[in-house]
Scaffold this motif. Structure first.
Motif, PDB file in Angstrom:
ATOM      1  N   ILE A  22      57.916  51.760 150.868  1.00 60.19           N
ATOM      2  CA  ILE A  22      59.370  51.537 150.936  1.00 60.19           C
ATOM      3  C   ILE A  22      59.954  51.668 149.520  1.00 60.19           C
ATOM      4  CG2 ILE A  22      59.526  50.232 153.084  1.00 60.19           C
ATOM      5  CD1 ILE A  22      59.172  47.654 151.515  1.00 60.19           C
ATOM      6  N   ASN A  23      59.365  52.613 148.781  1.00 62.20           N
ATOM      7  CA  ASN A  23      59.806  52.893 147.414  1.00 62.20           C
ATOM      8  C   ASN A  23      61.094  53.721 147.510  1.00 62.20           C
ATOM      9  OD1 ASN A  23      59.456  52.641 144.681  1.00 62.20           O
ATOM     10  ND2 ASN A  23      57.998  54.299 144.481  1.00 62.20           N
ATOM     11  N   VAL A  24      62.192  53.049 147.854  1.00 59.17           N
ATOM     12  CA  VAL A  24      63.452  53.740 148.159  1.00 59.17           C
ATOM     13  C   VAL A  24      64.419  53.703 146.967  1.00 59.17           C
ATOM     14  CG1 VAL A  24      63.329  53.355 150.645  1.00 59.17           C
ATOM     15  CG2 VAL A  24      64.333  51.597 149.187  1.00 59.17           C
ATOM     16  N   PRO A  25      65.317  54.692 146.900  1.00 57.87           N
ATOM     17  CA  PRO A  25      66.308  54.668 145.808  1.00 57.87           C
ATOM     18  C   PRO A  25      67.321  53.538 145.998  1.00 57.87           C
ATOM     19  CG  PRO A  25      66.718  56.526 147.285  1.00 57.87           C
ATOM     20  CD  PRO A  25      65.442  55.883 147.742  1.00 57.87           C
ATOM     21  N   MET A  26      67.674  52.898 144.879  1.00 59.44           N
ATOM     22  CA  MET A  26      68.634  51.790 144.931  1.00 59.44           C
ATOM     23  C   MET A  26      69.662  51.912 143.817  1.00 59.44           C
ATOM     24  SD  MET A  26      66.263  48.507 145.839  1.00 59.44           S
ATOM     25  CE  MET A  26      67.614  47.538 146.472  1.00 59.44           C
ATOM     26  N   GLU A  27      70.854  51.419 144.090  1.00 54.96           N
ATOM     27  CA  GLU A  27      71.897  51.347 143.066  1.00 54.96           C
ATOM     28  C   GLU A  27      72.579  49.994 143.173  1.00 54.96           C
ATOM     29  OE1 GLU A  27      74.862  54.521 142.790  1.00 54.96           O
ATOM     30  OE2 GLU A  27      73.211  55.946 142.931  1.00 54.96           O
ATOM     31  N   ASN A  28      72.644  49.286 142.050  1.00 58.23           N
ATOM     32  CA  ASN A  28      73.276  47.956 142.019  1.00 58.23           C
ATOM     33  C   ASN A  28      72.708  47.029 143.108  1.00 58.23           C
ATOM     34  OD1 ASN A  28      75.015  48.945 139.977  1.00 58.23           O
ATOM     35  ND2 ASN A  28      76.340  49.826 141.542  1.00 58.23           N
TER      36      ASN A  28
END
Length: 392
Positions: A22-28
């Protein structure tokens, strides 16, 4: 198949250690693309339906064995709960007692496995500790299967083990494409550099009937045959290697398809002035940025006659128009043939997924792998530790 699936396991009343990616992209602190989370939903749902308690093991980023607050898995809980439609209990320091105290149908998320150096070292102590937390091990992280870590390989030796639904789908798709394919088989391999795909090309020429080479790699092969590629991206120092691959392909009866016409421009920019010329007529001050229409026609004709397709990498500078034309056209044809049931198409690798999504072709491919490195290593013919451990 040499590995078990969830269908082979009795999970009633069992705690199921489930390795996921679940190495997903994240922002804030918010997930911006939940594709990888959605892909593990069937596994979690099936474990719970069979009376098991899924305990999710996962990594996030590269904390290098240290506790890095920004790489905690805690912020992923809301996205996981939305995907599962059920509460998720986050556990920083798991113990068997704590897990047993939770409801039988609880979903548990354990903190980033890479917060200790023991994970990437595949330390036997960590593998045994993880095994002590559960009754069954389920690996649903094909994208991490090329790593021999405690949570991907070590723990599998201590518990009854199986593949999760995503891992199962991935392995079946790859076996259908490369291990036991319906022929003729075509591979499309693109990208910038031959040097990063040597093992891949070496393995494929012995296994496929036609090998389409595109992108900057094709320029290196053209140059190796004495063709002037002007200012094009090419690894001239790889000329001998390119000629060896061509000779190996000929010996194996594998047809290599290189561009016969190319789209050239004087600058690498969107909508730069360009022209289409024969592959051996690139002006000295220009660079090759895409394959031309004749080449695309040859590729699509090969696809029409094929039964199986493996795709890794774009045919040109797909990020900028109009140099995405060859990739888009070939991908659209492959997608249409797949949708009509005439072609089994399997694609994977970072740029590949982006290129096929951009072409609007991804959803009609038979299978799109979200695994970058593991997909490539499988195509290179390498043993993946996380898969091998399930076979023991």
């Amino acid at each position: 198949m040499a590995w078990k699936t969830l269908d082979d396991m009795d999970l009633a009343g069992k705690t199921v250690l489930t390795r996921v990616d679940i190495n997903v992209p994240m922002e804030n602190g918010v997930v911006t693309d939940d594709t990888r989370i959605r892909r593990i939903v069937p596994t979690v749902a099936d474990i719970r339906a069979k009376g098991g308690k899924p305990v999710l093991l996962a990594h996030f980023g590269r904390p290098k064995g240290q506790f890095v607050p920004e790489m905690s898995l805690a912020p992923l809980v809301p996205a996981l709960e939305a995907a599962f439609g059920a509460p998720v209990t986050f556990v920083e320091r798991p113990s068997r007692e704590a897990l047993d105290a939770l409801p039988a149908d609880a979903i548990v998320l354990v903190e980033n496995t890479r917060f200790t150096p023991m994970e990437e070292a595949n330390d036997p102590q960590m593998a045994q500790f993880l095994a002590s937390l559960g009754d069954v091990y389920c690996n649903d992280a094909f994208s991490a299967a090329h790593r021999a870590h405690a949570s991907t390989e070590g723990v599998a030796h201590h518990l009854p083990s199986c593949a999760g639904r995503l891992m199962e789908a991935e392995l079946k798709a790859l076996e259908a494409a490369l291990s036991n394919p319906v022929r003729p088989v075509v591979a499309v391999v693109g990208g910038a550099k031959v040097s990063t795909k040597l093992d891949l090309l070496g393995n494929l020429v012995a296994k496929v009937d036609h090998l389409v080479i595109g992108g900057g790699m094709a320029n290196t092969f053209l140059a190796a045959q004495g063709i002037d590629v002007g200012k094009s991206l090419a690894e001239h120092e790889m000329a001998d290697t390119a000629r060896e691959i061509l000779a190996k392909a000929e010996a194996a009866g594998c047809e290599i398809i290189l561009p016969v016409d190319v789209v050239v421009a004087r600058e690498f920019a969107a909508n730069a002035a360009n022209e289409t010329v024969p592959a051996d007529a690139c002006p000295a001050d220009a660079m090759i940025l895409d394959a031309g229409p004749e080449t695309v026609a040859r590729i699509t004709a090969t696809l029409e006659a094929a039964k199986t397709l493996i795709w890794n990498g774009p045919l040109g500078a797909f990020e900028i128009e109009p140099f995405d034309a060859a990739t888009n056209a070939a991908a659209a044809r492959a997608a249409a043939l797949s949708k009509a049931g005439k072609l089994v198409s399997v694609a994977g690798g970072g740029d590949t997924v982006a290129a096929l999504n951009k072409a609007g072709a991804a959803e009609d491919f038979t299978y799109i792998s979200t695994a970058g490195g593991a997909f490539l290593e499988w195509m290179e013919g390498k043993v993946l530790p996380g898969v091998a451990a399930l076979e023991n």
